[in-house]
Write a protein that holds these residues in place. Structure first.
Motif, short mmCIF file in Angstrom:
data_model
loop_
_atom_site.label_atom_id
_atom_site.label_comp_id
_atom_site.label_asym_id
_atom_site.label_seq_id
_atom_site.Cartn_x
_atom_site.Cartn_y
_atom_site.Cartn_z
N GLU A 1 37.05 -3.07 -19.55
CA GLU A 1 36.89 -3.58 -18.25
C GLU A 1 37.20 -2.38 -17.05
OE1 GLU A 1 38.72 -6.24 -14.12
OE2 GLU A 1 39.51 -6.40 -16.14
N LEU A 2 38.04 -1.35 -17.02
CA LEU A 2 38.67 -0.21 -15.98
C LEU A 2 37.14 0.59 -16.34
CD1 LEU A 2 42.65 -0.97 -16.71
CD2 LEU A 2 40.76 -1.63 -14.37
N GLN A 3 37.03 1.05 -18.40
CA GLN A 3 36.16 1.74 -18.41
C GLN A 3 35.42 1.31 -19.90
OE1 GLN A 3 37.33 6.06 -18.02
NE2 GLN A 3 38.73 6.11 -16.76
N ALA A 4 34.38 1.12 -19.23
CA ALA A 4 33.00 0.31 -20.29
C ALA A 4 32.43 1.34 -21.24
CB ALA A 4 32.13 -0.03 -19.46
N SER A 5 32.28 2.60 -20.23
CA SER A 5 31.96 3.59 -21.61
C SER A 5 33.07 4.19 -22.95
CB SER A 5 30.85 4.49 -20.87
OG SER A 5 32.10 5.48 -20.10
N ILE A 6 34.83 3.72 -22.89
CA ILE A 6 35.14 4.58 -23.61
C ILE A 6 35.21 4.16 -24.42
CG2 ILE A 6 36.94 2.56 -23.36
CD1 ILE A 6 39.29 4.97 -22.55
N ASN A 7 36.06 4.80 -25.55
CA ASN A 7 36.06 4.62 -26.99
C ASN A 7 36.86 4.62 -27.51
OD1 ASN A 7 33.09 4.46 -28.69
ND2 ASN A 7 33.41 7.05 -28.29
#
Length: 380
Positions: free
Chosen positions: A215-221
């Motif tokens: 939710e906070l950082q959609a592109s994070i792995n």
């Protein structure tokens, strides 16, 4: 006569247009992918090839891998800390992502968290005004080309809330929000499943944590034993299985389960989830890291086959299609490739013929994983 000429001109345009459309209809389309496919962020992660993990904290000063949680914050005083030097070494060694242990198992936080007193503000470093996470973020931004990731240990040997499911999961979730809201774009976050045998019983709300992260950082792995984006390889010796698959069945995985290390190591050719593995190996000598990059550059910087001729058993489309054998020699390892006609992928071959005599001892073969992983073996 004027009207007739105009009419004939329109007819001619329509005929040419029809011809162009007809020719485009004949252009060979790419082969269909095989599910599952990597996400955009997973594909970018795999293109990095190497990532740096900075294991730094109070245990740096006690010379231990796992802290006890009883360390006095006064021992944390890295007066010579220079995050710019870290980033410089990483760049020289070819790393494009640096992951920092914001909190390891000892529970000491390298940023000024408002949810604990066991953190940098309780140390003498910079008179309690230091923030290691911010220093790394600033150094990476100033250098350019280096991204930042964070490690936040679920196991906390210091915090008194550990062992109380509701209280500790709330505390952990709050720290996740701090880190992912305060420090800009974070490319990878680590959830380590390690926990001591004598640790209190504790249920982690992984699903809640993962949802909050996305939710906070959609592109994070997200890295953990079970993904959902990157998995542990099952050891810390730097080795994946002789047969290794980025595909696996996530339903067979659980975080902290020591019985699945072999499965994590090899993956599963029938796997329903794309979940590539991250290998770990330790090195604490900056010069050795530079030598490592130098060795890679020496081996791979020159493509000796670049000017060679290619021949293949077949290719989809005609000889002028985009999927000919010559694509195996270019520098695009993802979106230009050779594709054979044989839908069963059996008995296909490719031949590389060089006019001049070549001497070599390394062959690098890469699969176009943007269409998934499908090659099970190669002829020897």
């Amino acid at each position: 006569m004027g009207k007739l000429r105009c009419f004939l001109f329109i007819i001619t345009l329509l005929q040419v247009s029809k011809l162009v459309i007809s020719e485009r209809d004949q252009v060979t389309t790419p082969p269909l992918p095989i599910l599952p496919l990597p996400s955009f962020s997973q594909l970018k992660w795999q293109e990095r090839e190497v990532i740096m993990l900075l294991h730094f904290g109070v245990n740096t000063f006690t010379d231990s891998e796992w802290g006890t949680g009883h360390e006095n914050p006064a021992i944390f005083n890295p007066v010579g800390l220079n995050a710019n030097q870290w980033v410089k070494v990483a760049a020289e060694a070819g790393f494009s992502l640096m992951i920092l242990t914001a909190k390891h198992h000892d529970g000491f936080c390298l940023w000024p968290s408002k949810y604990t007193g066991h953190f940098v503000e309780s140390s003498p470093w910079k008179n309690g005004h230091g923030d290691v996470v911010q220093e790394l973020v600033n150094a990476a931004k100033n250098h350019g080309g280096i991204d930042v990731g964070l490690y936040l240990s679920p196991w906390d040997r210091h915090d008194k809330r550990y062992g109380n499911d509701l209280e500790y999961n709330g505390y952990y979730m709050a720290q996740l929000q701090e880190l992912l809201n305060k420090y800009g774009s974070i490319r990878e976050i680590w959830f380590d499943g390690a926990k001591g045998l004598n640790a209190p019983n504790m249920s982690y709300y992984f699903s809640d944590w993962f949802s909050m992260v996305k939710e906070l950082q959609a592109s994070i792995n997200i890295f953990s034993d079970a993904g959902p984006d990157v998995r542990w390889v099952g050891n810390e010796n730097g080795f994946a299985g002789d047969s290794y698959w980025s595909t696996i069945n996530r339903t067979s995985l659980s975080i902290g389960n020591g019985n699945i290390v072999d499965y994590l190591n090899t993956g599963d050719p029938e796997g329903t989830d794309w979940l590539p593995a991250e290998c770990l190996v330790s090195e604490d000598d900056a010069q050795r890291l530079r030598e490592f990059r130098g060795a890679i550059d020496t081996i791979f910087s020159i493509n000796l086959a670049d000017k060679c001729l290619t021949k293949a058993s077949s290719q989809i489309g005609d000889k002028d299609s985009d999927f000919g054998a010559q694509n195996v020699l270019d520098s695009d390892h993802l979106w230009t490739y050779w594709a054979s006609k044989d839908e069963e992928f059996k008995d296909n071959w490719i031949e590389i013929k060089c006019i001049d005599e070549l001497r070599f001892n390394v062959i690098r073969i890469q699969e176009a994983i943007g269409l998934s992983q499908r090659i099970e073996q190669e002829a020897k």
